[in-house]
Enzyme design. Sequence first.
Site: not given
Ligand code: ADP
Length: 171
Positions: A6, A20, A29-30, A117-118
């Site tokens: 995390d 975004n 993650v946002d 982005s993934t």
């Molecule tokens: P995007 O809109 O750029 O695709 P996302 O947040 O939907 O961003 O996903 C980007 C990556 O971050 C994904 O692999 C997701 O599983 C991951 N992610 C989500 N929460 C966390 C976290 N707390 N720490 C690290 N990575 C995370």
Amino acid sequence: MLLEGDITISSSEAIVNAANSSLMGGGGVDGAIHRAGGPAILRECKQIVEKQGKLPAGKAVITTGGNLKAKYVIHTVGPVWHGGDKNEAKLLTSSYRESLKLAEDKHIGSISFPSISTGAFGYPAYKAAKVALKTVVLFLKDEASSVNKVVFVLYDYNTYDAYQVALSEII
Ligand code: ADP
């Protein structure tokens, strides 16, 4: 360095947010970064958008880290995946480069990235990993002066595995 975990608990000086364009928080993650970092980060994001408008894909801005251990959060907007022929790789490269350049501007030593982005934006993890790792390795080799440690904090095993495979092909 690749870690599974995390990013909100990373002890790097800066962490990167896969934001975004509105910089208003959201899912993935946002949302996790804004929840853990508290309202100060969103306040700063709002001020940035008032001043310069929405953030286009491939660009980055920096705020403080609020309640996070990290001193700074670098917010970048990755590309939405549209099949691969809509400049996605170029925009993703730019997201990593612009984030690293902001870290240099602030004389930051260590920085953690999520897999930009993934998630919601749909970029295939292995393809994104190749772009991410290549961009970071080249930057460290040719341009970095303060940045000396880059960590990828990958949230799930499949993403971690994609980065591991991509890294093994680079080194
Ligand atoms: P995007 O809109 O750029 O695709 P996302 O947040 O939907 O961003 O996903 C980007 C990556 O971050 C994904 O692999 C997701 O599983 C991951 N992610 C989500 N929460 C966390 C976290 N707390 N720490 C690290 N990575 C995370």
